[in-house]
Design an enzyme around this catalytic site. Structure first.
Site, PDB file in Angstrom:
ATOM      1  N   GLY A  41       4.620   0.042   1.880  1.00 19.49           N
ATOM      2  CA  GLY A  41       3.180   0.398   0.514  1.00 19.49           C
ATOM      3  C   GLY A  41       3.216   1.700   0.492  1.00 19.49           C
ATOM      4  N   SER A  47      -0.412   8.502   1.722  1.00 16.18           N
ATOM      5  CA  SER A  47      -0.154   8.278   3.125  1.00 16.18           C
ATOM      6  C   SER A  47       1.134   8.660   3.584  1.00 16.18           C
ATOM      7  CB  SER A  47      -0.447   6.805   3.450  1.00 16.18           C
ATOM      8  OG  SER A  47       0.427   5.797   2.783  1.00 16.18           O
ATOM      9  N   GLY A  70       2.503  -2.601  -7.842  1.00 21.71           N
ATOM     10  CA  GLY A  70       1.325  -2.942  -7.283  1.00 21.71           C
ATOM     11  C   GLY A  70       0.810  -4.082  -6.820  1.00 21.71           C
ATOM     12  N   HIS A 139      -2.778  -6.491   0.711  1.00 24.04           N
ATOM     13  CA  HIS A 139      -3.558  -7.187   1.600  1.00 24.04           C
ATOM     14  C   HIS A 139      -3.984  -8.570   1.434  1.00 24.04           C
ATOM     15  CE1 HIS A 139      -3.629  -2.961   2.959  1.00 24.04           C
ATOM     16  NE2 HIS A 139      -4.866  -2.816   2.847  1.00 24.04           N
ATOM     17  N   ARG A 146       3.680 -11.565   5.953  1.00 20.47           N
ATOM     18  CA  ARG A 146       5.242 -11.464   5.711  1.00 20.47           C
ATOM     19  C   ARG A 146       5.552 -10.309   6.163  1.00 20.47           C
ATOM     20  NH1 ARG A 146       5.169 -13.368   0.514  1.00 20.47           N
ATOM     21  NH2 ARG A 146       4.907 -11.216  -0.194  1.00 20.47           N
ATOM     22  N   HIS A 164      -3.246  -0.203   8.512  1.00 18.93           N
ATOM     23  CA  HIS A 164      -4.468   0.373   7.945  1.00 18.93           C
ATOM     24  C   HIS A 164      -5.214  -0.627   7.318  1.00 18.93           C
ATOM     25  CE1 HIS A 164      -6.227   3.314   4.926  1.00 18.93           C
ATOM     26  NE2 HIS A 164      -6.548   3.722   5.871  1.00 18.93           N
TER      27      HIS A 164
END
Length: 212
Positions: A41, A47, A70, A139, A146, A164
């Site tokens: 991600g 991050s 996205g 999310h 998965r 996270h």
């Protein structure tokens, strides 16, 4: 020691990682065993830069995998949709140009390897044990489960699993990351480390077979 320039770039970048959690993420990388660092991600790279701030002093590389179309929450009609991220040629979200701009502007292209793929597809090609695995992809329950199933088997004994947006109280946020956190912890394969905010950190323990 963390790279201060990359920390500053991470704090200034667009994204959803609070500064205190980003710093905790970077510090957890510093404390992890030597080896590959992988992020599921990427979004626009915020991050990723926190991970890179720890990877650079260690001489390590951050591999980050994302299809860059996205997550569900970024699609039209959802709360986190940004029309500016839609590629008008195909009518779909495309976060890759923004991600590449973030990494290039921070001077982190020497530390970050970006893979454009679905995480579960790339996991089937990956063969090197990971020292650090950061799960921060879609999310939804299906996607989060998965990601855990695809990538947790690649984490080496002693390696760190970071997750996270873990919110035990549904009033604070979605429950998919919390459920994979609980699944990992309840498996008995992990010991919980000190996290921060919605960031959870788990160390993978050796299996009985590995200990013999």
């Amino acid at each position: 020691m963390l790279d201060s320039d990359l920390l500053a770039a991470a704090a200034a970048a667009t994204g959803f990682m609070p500064a205190d959690e980003g710093l905790a993420l970077a510090e957890a990388v510093l404390a992890a065993p030597a080896g590959p660092i992988l992020e599921v991600g990427s979004y626009l790279g915020k991050s990723t830069l926190y991970l890179a701030a720890a990877a650079r002093p260690r001489g390590a590389t951050v591999v980050t995998v994302d299809h860059h179309r996205g997550s569900e929450e970024h699609q039209p009609g959802w709360d986190y949709h940004d029309p500016g991220l839609v590629d008008p040629r195909v009518g779909l979200i495309d976060t890759l140009p923004g991600f590449r701009g973030t990494i290039a502007a921070a001077g982190a292209e020497d530390v970050v390897v970006a893979v454009v793929a679905r995480a579960e597809q790339f996991a089937r090609l990956w063969a090197t044990p990971l020292a650090f695995l950061f799960l921060d992809g879609s999310h939804t329950d299906e996607s989060a489960q998965r990601d855990l199933a695809s990538w947790a088997p690649h984490l080496a004994a002693g390696g760190v699993l970071a997750i996270h947006d873990v919110f035990p109280d549904p009033a604070d946020g979605g429950q998919a990351p919390y459920r994979i956190y609980r699944k990992a912890l309840d498996s008995g394969d992990y010991t919980e480390l000190t996290g921060r905010g919605s960031l959870r950190l788990l160390r993978r323990e050796p299996s009985p077979r590995q200990e013999r």
